[in-house]
Write a protein that holds these residues in place. Structure first.
Motif, PDB file in Angstrom:
ATOM      1  N   GLY B 246       0.807  -1.220   0.000  1.00 45.51           N
ATOM      2  CA  GLY B 246       0.000   0.000   0.000  1.00 45.51           C
ATOM      3  C   GLY B 246       0.835   1.262   0.000  1.00 45.51           C
ATOM      4  O   GLY B 246       2.022   1.253  -0.323  1.00 45.51           O
ATOM      5  N   GLY B 247       0.192   2.355   0.394  1.00 48.29           N
ATOM      6  CA  GLY B 247       0.695   3.731   0.285  1.00 48.29           C
ATOM      7  C   GLY B 247       2.192   3.930   0.268  1.00 48.29           C
ATOM      8  O   GLY B 247       2.765   4.299  -0.753  1.00 48.29           O
ATOM      9  N   TYR B 248       2.866   3.724   1.384  1.00 45.84           N
ATOM     10  CA  TYR B 248       4.287   4.051   1.466  1.00 45.84           C
ATOM     11  C   TYR B 248       5.147   2.792   1.434  1.00 45.84           C
ATOM     12  O   TYR B 248       6.183   2.715   2.081  1.00 45.84           O
ATOM     13  CB  TYR B 248       4.549   4.913   2.705  1.00 45.84           C
ATOM     14  CG  TYR B 248       3.842   6.243   2.586  1.00 45.84           C
ATOM     15  CD1 TYR B 248       4.400   7.277   1.840  1.00 45.84           C
ATOM     16  CD2 TYR B 248       2.591   6.444   3.148  1.00 45.84           C
ATOM     17  CE1 TYR B 248       3.740   8.476   1.673  1.00 45.84           C
ATOM     18  CE2 TYR B 248       1.917   7.647   2.991  1.00 45.84           C
ATOM     19  CZ  TYR B 248       2.497   8.661   2.253  1.00 45.84           C
ATOM     20  OH  TYR B 248       1.850   9.853   2.076  1.00 45.84           O
ATOM     21  N   PHE B 249       4.690   1.827   0.641  1.00 45.03           N
ATOM     22  CA  PHE B 249       5.381   0.539   0.498  1.00 45.03           C
ATOM     23  C   PHE B 249       6.874   0.707   0.223  1.00 45.03           C
ATOM     24  O   PHE B 249       7.708   0.045   0.833  1.00 45.03           O
ATOM     25  CB  PHE B 249       4.698  -0.237  -0.628  1.00 45.03           C
ATOM     26  CG  PHE B 249       5.502  -1.342  -1.239  1.00 45.03           C
ATOM     27  CD1 PHE B 249       5.796  -2.473  -0.503  1.00 45.03           C
ATOM     28  CD2 PHE B 249       5.940  -1.261  -2.547  1.00 45.03           C
ATOM     29  CE1 PHE B 249       6.525  -3.514  -1.075  1.00 45.03           C
ATOM     30  CE2 PHE B 249       6.668  -2.295  -3.126  1.00 45.03           C
ATOM     31  CZ  PHE B 249       6.963  -3.413  -2.381  1.00 45.03           C
ATOM     32  N   SER B 250       7.207   1.639  -0.704  1.00 46.86           N
ATOM     33  CA  SER B 250       8.618   1.712  -1.106  1.00 46.86           C
ATOM     34  C   SER B 250       9.509   2.251   0.001  1.00 46.86           C
ATOM     35  O   SER B 250      10.719   2.071  -0.041  1.00 46.86           O
ATOM     36  CB  SER B 250       8.782   2.540  -2.375  1.00 46.86           C
ATOM     37  OG  SER B 250       7.773   3.491  -2.497  1.00 46.86           O
ATOM     38  N   SER B 251       8.927   2.922   0.994  1.00 49.03           N
ATOM     39  CA  SER B 251       9.750   3.429   2.097  1.00 49.03           C
ATOM     40  C   SER B 251       9.928   2.397   3.188  1.00 49.03           C
ATOM     41  O   SER B 251      10.632   2.652   4.162  1.00 49.03           O
ATOM     42  CB  SER B 251       9.090   4.664   2.705  1.00 49.03           C
ATOM     43  OG  SER B 251       8.780   5.572   1.689  1.00 49.03           O
ATOM     44  N   ARG B 290       2.657  15.016   3.669  1.00 49.65           N
ATOM     45  CA  ARG B 290       1.453  14.988   2.833  1.00 49.65           C
ATOM     46  C   ARG B 290       0.332  15.765   3.519  1.00 49.65           C
ATOM     47  O   ARG B 290      -0.351  16.576   2.886  1.00 49.65           O
ATOM     48  CB  ARG B 290       1.031  13.539   2.600  1.00 49.65           C
ATOM     49  CG  ARG B 290      -0.323  13.402   1.929  1.00 49.65           C
ATOM     50  CD  ARG B 290      -0.694  11.927   1.786  1.00 49.65           C
ATOM     51  NE  ARG B 290      -2.123  11.785   1.615  1.00 49.65           N
ATOM     52  CZ  ARG B 290      -2.697  11.123   0.603  1.00 49.65           C
ATOM     53  NH1 ARG B 290      -1.959  10.555  -0.312  1.00 49.65           N
ATOM     54  NH2 ARG B 290      -4.007  11.030   0.527  1.00 49.65           N
ATOM     55  N   ARG B 296      -3.068  16.018  -0.229  1.00 49.77           N
ATOM     56  CA  ARG B 296      -3.329  15.743  -1.648  1.00 49.77           C
ATOM     57  C   ARG B 296      -2.765  14.375  -2.026  1.00 49.77           C
ATOM     58  O   ARG B 296      -1.861  13.864  -1.386  1.00 49.77           O
ATOM     59  CB  ARG B 296      -2.703  16.839  -2.502  1.00 49.77           C
ATOM     60  CG  ARG B 296      -3.473  18.151  -2.402  1.00 49.77           C
ATOM     61  CD  ARG B 296      -3.411  18.910  -3.707  1.00 49.77           C
ATOM     62  NE  ARG B 296      -2.029  19.132  -4.101  1.00 49.77           N
ATOM     63  CZ  ARG B 296      -1.341  20.230  -3.787  1.00 49.77           C
ATOM     64  NH1 ARG B 296      -1.905  21.192  -3.088  1.00 49.77           N
ATOM     65  NH2 ARG B 296      -0.097  20.382  -4.174  1.00 49.77           N
ATOM     66  N   GLY B 297      -3.294  13.814  -3.092  1.00 44.93           N
ATOM     67  CA  GLY B 297      -2.886  12.464  -3.498  1.00 44.93           C
ATOM     68  C   GLY B 297      -4.079  11.552  -3.375  1.00 44.93           C
ATOM     69  O   GLY B 297      -5.169  11.997  -3.010  1.00 44.93           O
ATOM     70  N   TRP B 298      -3.886  10.259  -3.706  1.00 41.31           N
ATOM     71  CA  TRP B 298      -4.992   9.328  -3.635  1.00 41.31           C
ATOM     72  C   TRP B 298      -5.036   8.666  -2.262  1.00 41.31           C
ATOM     73  O   TRP B 298      -4.091   8.763  -1.480  1.00 41.31           O
ATOM     74  CB  TRP B 298      -4.907   8.339  -4.801  1.00 41.31           C
ATOM     75  CG  TRP B 298      -5.248   9.019  -6.115  1.00 41.31           C
ATOM     76  CD1 TRP B 298      -6.013  10.138  -6.265  1.00 41.31           C
ATOM     77  CD2 TRP B 298      -4.812   8.665  -7.418  1.00 41.31           C
ATOM     78  NE1 TRP B 298      -6.100  10.487  -7.589  1.00 41.31           N
ATOM     79  CE2 TRP B 298      -5.373   9.594  -8.331  1.00 41.31           C
ATOM     80  CE3 TRP B 298      -4.013   7.637  -7.935  1.00 41.31           C
ATOM     81  CZ2 TRP B 298      -5.152   9.530  -9.711  1.00 41.31           C
ATOM     82  CZ3 TRP B 298      -3.809   7.571  -9.304  1.00 41.31           C
ATOM     83  CH2 TRP B 298      -4.374   8.514 -10.183  1.00 41.31           C
ATOM     84  N   ALA B 299      -6.143   7.988  -1.987  1.00 43.35           N
ATOM     85  CA  ALA B 299      -6.408   7.535  -0.621  1.00 43.35           C
ATOM     86  C   ALA B 299      -5.353   6.561  -0.114  1.00 43.35           C
ATOM     87  O   ALA B 299      -4.842   5.727  -0.860  1.00 43.35           O
ATOM     88  CB  ALA B 299      -7.777   6.860  -0.569  1.00 43.35           C
ATOM     89  N   THR B 300      -5.023   6.680   1.150  1.00 45.99           N
ATOM     90  CA  THR B 300      -4.165   5.705   1.807  1.00 45.99           C
ATOM     91  C   THR B 300      -4.563   5.624   3.271  1.00 45.99           C
ATOM     92  O   THR B 300      -5.081   6.597   3.827  1.00 45.99           O
ATOM     93  CB  THR B 300      -2.677   6.083   1.705  1.00 45.99           C
ATOM     94  OG1 THR B 300      -1.911   5.158   2.470  1.00 45.99           O
ATOM     95  CG2 THR B 300      -2.403   7.478   2.223  1.00 45.99           C
ATOM     96  N   VAL B 301      -4.331   4.468   3.872  1.00 40.74           N
ATOM     97  CA  VAL B 301      -4.506   4.403   5.317  1.00 40.74           C
ATOM     98  C   VAL B 301      -3.331   5.150   5.937  1.00 40.74           C
ATOM     99  O   VAL B 301      -2.248   5.199   5.358  1.00 40.74           O
ATOM    100  CB  VAL B 301      -4.542   2.942   5.828  1.00 40.74           C
ATOM    101  CG1 VAL B 301      -5.787   2.234   5.360  1.00 40.74           C
ATOM    102  CG2 VAL B 301      -3.303   2.186   5.387  1.00 40.74           C
TER     103      VAL B 301
END
Lengths: 576, 321
Positions: B246-251, B290, B296-301
């Motif tokens: 999900g959202g910040y997977f790459s971090s 953010r 702004r941006g698309w939805a994330t938990v």
């Protein structure tokens, strides 16, 4: 549909009359492409044009992604936006580009290749097509709902895919599942139609072993759709219940198991790659004999190998789950079944090379895409064996190595085959030749672009760059810069392609019935063929499909059909 | 070549055989070179799994290169010597197949892939990294059986097994809990010993992936998975989340620090003396940015709160692989 079916002539195969086929004299203008037309050739072109539009959409999404990945940091778009972009890129390319365009080929090619006037179920056929724009619009609409489109990847693994951060009932993931389910229904409708048509409506004399390989691969591929898609659709429906109605099929805190979804998903979605690659094997098998001027090497074995692939493709899915906690005995079992697929695919590759050997090669654009596609496919087959090997997969699985491998299959093999098919059959179905110069430019740019994009991905993956990341460690920067430049080059490569399609269709040279001197029932028809192909004069097939250099006719009274097609062509030019 | 010479004279056939021999030798040499080079395409080898995996990979690169160069070499040959002149509309040799050849190219790949599979099973058996898996359904401590998954796993496990290190994956942070009670957000492991890990995830599926170890295992919410590995080289390596989360997977990445056993023991002692504090966490910072920019941006938990740890990962430290 009015019914002014011609009276059955003695030479007419009585089986075809049972089909409520469309009627000659359909309104011959562009409006039929926007209507619920039941003519397979109209539907075929509808599929092709719709899917080429979505190729551009998916390509645009991929270029924003490659713009993001040209630098290590997530700086072009927010990571959540990146997740949505890659999810939609994959979904659009698979469900709105590749599946529909291959159904376009099925619609255009199957009836003329087997001498049928149309599909077995023309209205079902039209309904299957018109679901594509419907779920296309649903999927595109998910860009507009609050929270954006699904950002769970095209696998949509729960629990991540059912988190629904905003809590709205109407969300991107909901629309995504709806679109995928509709796509599945559309594909099942198509599969029933293609298989029935091929089994029931072949020309007299066309036994199974006189059928072109494209039709063999169509049956082999569509059988997978019939067996596999119900499983995916069931899995997707349960996912929808978990997402929208609070059930716990996959939710661990309610007693569900997220692994169940992975089995449902891959049971179909691994074979799905074969649904896409088998017709392309068919295209290669059709085109190599034409442009090498030789019979297909080992026709019978190549035909049967398609069904070996179908069978094996249904028992390999767990190789996507080697690091998901799958027990060792199961990993070993699925490694062995996966590796067995190398045997029938190897047979096909060697057969194509055998067909080239000692031939008289003509390097048309279509042939170049075939040669490039097979070259890339050999590479992808080898990396595929590496991915099947459990210990190696545990290192490279879920990294960019897989992204590189998958795109070498899905783009550098399947899409190359699609391009080859377009260049080869465009004259047949539009009545116009394409420009070879623009075609070759398209090939050269595509070939360089695809190597530059996908080869460095393998290197990044071997070093440990996970797939689906929006940002990455600096050590992967070099490979990613190359991949991004390659992707932009692929974007540029579509310009000569589109220019060629449009200008050839509008003002290309008029195509003769058989511009490539090919053998096959479709080449005995005028270009473009009449609405019902052979109408009431279906030829009787008397030999196998690839008799190049054997000096044997394909059908009884072949010269009459050649002359008939030629006179139809000259009548058309005379009238114009 | 043989088909191109209609007169079966002795010398053309001899030249043909020589040419094929030479091509096969060149292919073999190139394939050996590729197999040797393949070791340089991988990160530093830092666990007992690295050598067998790298060797298996090199074997596949070698065999694969031989097939790839062989096939594309033949294709190149036909491109160079079997081209039709521009106005030549003739057909090629009407060969429809060759049963012997078809049997050969069915059987040889079959034998090759079965040999590779046999080697691979051998490597997997030697490594035996994956232990048992127990499902913990019902969430929040409700477990199968009276004794819970830990006891069930221990029963199935090597009786001599040391206490495992708990590895907990979250959106988007890593937490490691050592048998002596130390909590950290970077993983410390002793060099040269088998380390036992117990993998679990609290929210979604994550992947425990250390490229330098050549190992990867998913963390499945609702399940506890026993895992073990032997680090063999001291150093600092990347640990990445390999399953999209999900959202910040790459971090969601941290480091594994492999150190000699005495140093590791000392680190455990020192760490316990440190106060517990929230770990430094990239996803938390990115999410705060953010929100500061107006969400702004698309939805994330939102990210889970960073774990309370004695030792936090050092984002500035440089890793080797």
């Amino acid at each position: 549909m009015t019914s002014t079916a011609p009276a059955p002539a003695p030479s007419f195969d009585p089986r075809v009359l049972k089909a409520p086929h469309p009627v000659p004299g359909a309104p011959n203008n562009w409006r039929r492409f926007l209507s619920f037309n039941t003519d397979a050739k109209v539907i075929g072109l509808q599929y092709m044009i719709t899917s080429l539009f979505f190729l551009l959409v998916g390509g645009l999404l991929s270029m924003i992604m490659r713009g993001e990945l040209i630098t290590p940091a997530a700086d072009l778009v927010d990571p959540t936006v990146y997740n949505g972009l890659y999810t939609m890129h994959g979904t659009v390319m698979l469900f709105l580009f590749l599946f529909p365009i291959l159904n376009g080929f099925n619609n255009l090619l199957i009836p003329p290749m087997i001498g049928a006037p149309d599909m077995a179920f023309p209205r079902l056929n039209a309904a299957a097509f018109w679901m594509v724009p419907v779920f296309g619009v649903i999927l595109m609409a998910s860009f507009l709902v609050p929270g954006g489109p699904s950002g769970a990847g095209w696998w949509a693994y729960p629990p991540q895919s059912i988190q629904n951060p905003l809590g709205h009932f109407l969300n991107g993931q909901f629309l995504w599942i709806l679109a995928v389910a509709l796509s599945g229904i559309s594909s099942i409708m198509g599969a029933v139609n293609f298989i029935t048509t091929i089994i029931r409506m072949r020309a007299p004399g066309m036994g199974w072993f006189r059928m072109p390989i494209f039709c063999w691969t169509a049956v082999a591929a569509q059988a997978i759709q019939l067996i596999g898609l119900p499983v995916l659709t069931a899995g997707a429906v349960l996912l929808l219940f978990d997402l929208s109605f609070g059930t716990s099929f996959y939710r661990p805190e309610g007693g569900g198991d997220p692994m169940l979804y992975q089995h449902f998903f891959w049971f179909y979605s691994h074979p799905a790659v074969y649904v896409m690659v088998l017709p392309v094997f068919g295209i290669f098998s059709e085109l190599f004999p034409v442009y090498a001027r030789k019979p297909l090497f080992g026709y019978h074995v190549v035909a049967i190998a398609s069904f070996a692939i179908t069978f094996l493709s249904l028992i390999v899915w767990v190789h996507h789950m080697f690091y998901s906690g799958t027990p060792q005995w199961m990993r070993n079992l699925f490694m062995v079944t996966t590796m067995l697929i190398a045997v029938p695919t190897g047979i096909k590759v060697f057969a194509w090379i055998g067909t080239l050997w000692g031939g008289k090669l003509r390097l048309t654009t279509a042939m170049l895409f075939c040669l490039g596609g097979v070259f890339n496919f050999i590479f992808a087959g080898i990396t595929g064996i590496m991915l099947a090997t459990v210990p190696v997969d545990i290192h490279v699985g879920n990294t960019y190595f897989v992204v590189g491998h998958f795109h070498t299959v899905i783009f550098s093999t399947i899409t190359y085959g699609v391009f080859a098919g377009i260049y080869h059959w465009f004259p047949k179905f539009t009545g116009r030749m394409m420009y070879e110069g623009l075609g070759k430019l398209h090939f050269v740019l595509t070939f360089i672009g695809s190597q530059l994009t996908f080869l460095p991905m393998h290197a990044a993956g071997l070093l440990g760059m996970p797939r689906r990341v929006a940002s990455y460690d600096p050590e992967f920067a070099f490979a990613n810069v190359l991949a991004s430049l390659g992707a932009f080059l692929l974007g540029v490569a579509t310009i000569p392609f589109l220019l060629n399609l449009v200008s050839s269709w509008v003002r290309g040279e008029k195509a003769p019935p058989n511009p490539w001197h090919a053998i096959g029932l479709e080449w005995l028809l005028p270009s473009p063929p009449p609405a019902e192909n052979f109408e009431d004069d279906v030829p009787t097939v008397i030999s196998g499909p690839y008799g190049y250099g054997l000096g044997r006719p394909l059908v009884e009274d072949e010269q009459r059909y050649v002359a008939k097609a030629a006179s139809a062509a000259s009548a058309a030019t005379g009238g114009a | 070549m043989t088909t191109a010479s209609p007169s079966p004279g002795r010398s053309p056939r001899l030249w043909g055989v020589l040419l094929v021999l030479l091509a096969v030798l060149a292919d073999l040499a190139a394939s050996f070179w590729m197999a040797a080079a393949s070791h340089h395409w991988l990160p530093v080898p830092a666990s007992a799994a690295a050598a067998p995996v790298d060797n298996l990979f090199a074997l596949e690169v070698g065999i694969g290169s031989f097939i790839f160069f062989g096939c594309s070499g033949v294709m190149l040959w036909t491109l160079l010597f079997n081209r039709a002149p521009k106005y030549d509309l003739d057909n090629g040799d009407p060969i429809e197949g060759n049963l012997k050849l078809e049997i050969v190219w069915t059987l040889i790949p079959l034998v090759i892939v079965m040999l590779i599979a046999w080697k691979a099973i051998d490597v997997s058996t030697t490594l035996s990294t994956l232990g048992g898996k127990v499902r913990v359904t019902g969430g929040h401590g409700a477990m199968h059986g009276a004794e819970g998954p830990a006891a069930a796993l221990e029963a199935a496990d090597d009786p001599a097994a040391a206490e495992p290190i708990e590895v907990i994956g979250r959106q988007w942070s890593w937490e490691f809990i050592y048998p002596n009670g130390v909590h950290s957000s970077e993983l410390h492991l002793p060099e040269g010993q088998r380390s036992y890990l117990r993998l679990s995830a609290t929210d979604v599926i994550h992947g425990f992936f250390v490229p330098a170890f050549r190992l990867k295992q998913d963390l499945i919410p609702g399940s506890v998975i026993d895992y073990s590995l032997i680090p063999t080289r001291a150093g600092r390596y990347r640990l990445r989340d390999s399953m999209f989360s999900g959202g910040y997977f790459s971090s969601n990445q941290t480091d594994v620090v492999v150190e000699p056993p005495e140093q590791y023991a000392a680190w455990l002692e020192q760490a316990l003396a440190q106060p517990l504090r929230p770990a430094a966490n990239a996803a938390t910072d990115l999410y705060a940015q953010r929100l500061a920019r107006g969400d702004r941006g698309w939805a994330t938990v939102p990210p889970a709160p960073p774990p309370l740890v004695h030792v936090s990962a050092d984002p500035a430290a440089s890793h080797e692989g």
